[in-house]
Design a protein around this motif. Structure first.
Motif, PDB file in Angstrom:
ATOM      1  N   SER A 147       0.825  -1.206   0.000  1.00  0.00           N
ATOM      2  CA  SER A 147       0.000   0.000   0.000  1.00  0.00           C
ATOM      3  C   SER A 147       0.858   1.256   0.000  1.00  0.00           C
ATOM      4  O   SER A 147       0.527   2.252  -0.651  1.00  0.00           O
ATOM      5  N   ASP A 152      -1.725  -4.759  -7.928  1.00  0.00           N
ATOM      6  CA  ASP A 152      -2.194  -5.080  -9.272  1.00  0.00           C
ATOM      7  C   ASP A 152      -2.834  -6.459  -9.309  1.00  0.00           C
ATOM      8  O   ASP A 152      -3.791  -6.694 -10.041  1.00  0.00           O
ATOM      9  N   GLN A 200      -4.120  -9.617  -6.615  1.00  0.00           N
ATOM     10  CA  GLN A 200      -4.402  -9.980  -5.234  1.00  0.00           C
ATOM     11  C   GLN A 200      -4.753 -11.467  -5.172  1.00  0.00           C
ATOM     12  O   GLN A 200      -5.700 -11.913  -5.822  1.00  0.00           O
ATOM     13  N   SER A 217      -3.898  -3.571   0.252  1.00  0.00           N
ATOM     14  CA  SER A 217      -2.648  -3.498  -0.507  1.00  0.00           C
ATOM     15  C   SER A 217      -2.765  -2.673  -1.775  1.00  0.00           C
ATOM     16  O   SER A 217      -1.779  -2.104  -2.237  1.00  0.00           O
ATOM     17  N   ALA A 218      -3.972  -2.622  -2.365  1.00  0.00           N
ATOM     18  CA  ALA A 218      -4.187  -1.946  -3.650  1.00  0.00           C
ATOM     19  C   ALA A 218      -3.247  -2.485  -4.727  1.00  0.00           C
ATOM     20  O   ALA A 218      -2.823  -1.759  -5.624  1.00  0.00           O
ATOM     21  N   GLU A 249      -7.205  -6.230   0.016  1.00  0.00           N
ATOM     22  CA  GLU A 249      -7.840  -4.998  -0.470  1.00  0.00           C
ATOM     23  C   GLU A 249      -7.024  -3.779  -0.061  1.00  0.00           C
ATOM     24  O   GLU A 249      -6.864  -2.846  -0.837  1.00  0.00           O
ATOM     25  N   ARG A 285       2.319   1.560  -3.526  1.00  0.00           N
ATOM     26  CA  ARG A 285       1.329   2.093  -4.456  1.00  0.00           C
ATOM     27  C   ARG A 285       1.293   3.617  -4.363  1.00  0.00           C
ATOM     28  O   ARG A 285       1.243   4.317  -5.375  1.00  0.00           O
ATOM     29  N   GLN A 286       1.343   4.140  -3.148  1.00  0.00           N
ATOM     30  CA  GLN A 286       1.338   5.585  -2.956  1.00  0.00           C
ATOM     31  C   GLN A 286       2.583   6.236  -3.553  1.00  0.00           C
ATOM     32  O   GLN A 286       2.536   7.362  -4.060  1.00  0.00           O
TER      33      GLN A 286
END
Length: 260
Positions: free
Chosen positions: A23, A50, A52, A47-48, A45, A26-27
């Motif tokens: 996560s 690509d 999962q 983790s965002a 969820e 991703r940021q």
């Protein structure tokens, strides 16, 4: 992540800790494919990622990581089945020809035995919140863990970007980091003497056999060479140390990755 850019690496987060790191990645828009694996759908969820992958007890992982030159696997070895997931990923990715690099996060209150964790990976790095806590000496476990997580996310973002851009070719990365365990040290100053003021795990300088000295690309030639020589002076003469001047290192001016 820019989906149109060439991607030479993937980062696989295993367990709750690995998913949380994803996560942050991703940021920070890490230039790598992000894959999350856990038995908890909430962590996936969060983790965002690509991709999962929901792990089910007693079943083999149904994860198709894809074909990459380097696969980083991030996990807390003391956390449930995270190490088992990580080794499964390492086995699959290695079969596809990837160099699999483990990235272990050691939380405060847990013990990390390198000999028990490292097998199964081409190389291993450790970011140790327990060591950060000891170095800081303020007893703030939450702050130490926060520092460890953010350093790991920044380092993975930097490494994957350097690999993607060609600043860090895969062959020397593999040669220098394989079959050993790496620790990190960094400084916001262009002074080699201050680099060990911020270490992310215990570094036993006499045992170092190889490593990288990453120096901010804006550093002049003479100063960069001086920094490299000063860092190398504290290590065994036979160690295989390589200097790379790179972008994306900020907020640091110098970062060392030392393998023993």
């Amino acid at each position: 992540m820019d989906s149109t850019a060439p991607l030479y690496s993937a980062i696989v987060g295993c367990g709750t800790t690995g998913c949380f790191l994803l996560s942050l990645l991703r940021q920070s828009q890490a230039r790598a494919k992000l894959v999350a694996i856990d038995d908890n759908s909430g962590s996936l969820e969060m983790s965002a990622a690509d991709q999962q992958v929901l792990a089910r007890p007693g079943e083999k992982l149904k994860a198709d990581i894809g074909s990459f030159e380097v696969v980083f696997v991030v996990f807390d070895p003391s956390e449930g089945d995270s190490l088992a997931y990580a080794r499964d990923v390492a086995s699959r990715a290695s079969t596809e020809g990837a160099y699999v690099y483990g990235f272990a996060i050691n939380k405060t209150g847990s013990s990390l035995a390198e000999a028990d964790v490292a097998p199964g990976f081409g190389g291993m790095a450790i970011v140790d919140a327990a060591w950060v806590l000891e170095k800081r000496g303020d007893g703030d476990e939450e702050r130490a863990l926060h520092i460890a997580f953010n350093f790991a996310a920044h380092t993975l973002t930097f490494l994957t970007a350097a690999i993607d851009s060609g600043d860090l070719p895969v062959s020397p990365f593999r040669e220098i980091t394989s079959a050993g365990t790496a620790g990190f040290a960094a400084t916001h100053l262009s002074e080699a003497e201050s680099v060990y003021a911020m270490t992310m795990s215990k570094i036993d300088s006499p045992q170092v056999k190889s490593g990288f000295v990453f120096i901010d690309a804006a550093t002049g030639d003479v100063l960069a060479r001086r920094i490299f020589l000063r860092v190398a002076a504290g290590l065994p003469r036979e160690s295989n140390l390589s200097m790379l001047r790179v972008g994306g290192l900020a907020p640091f001016k110098i970062m060392v990755m030392l393998v023993h």
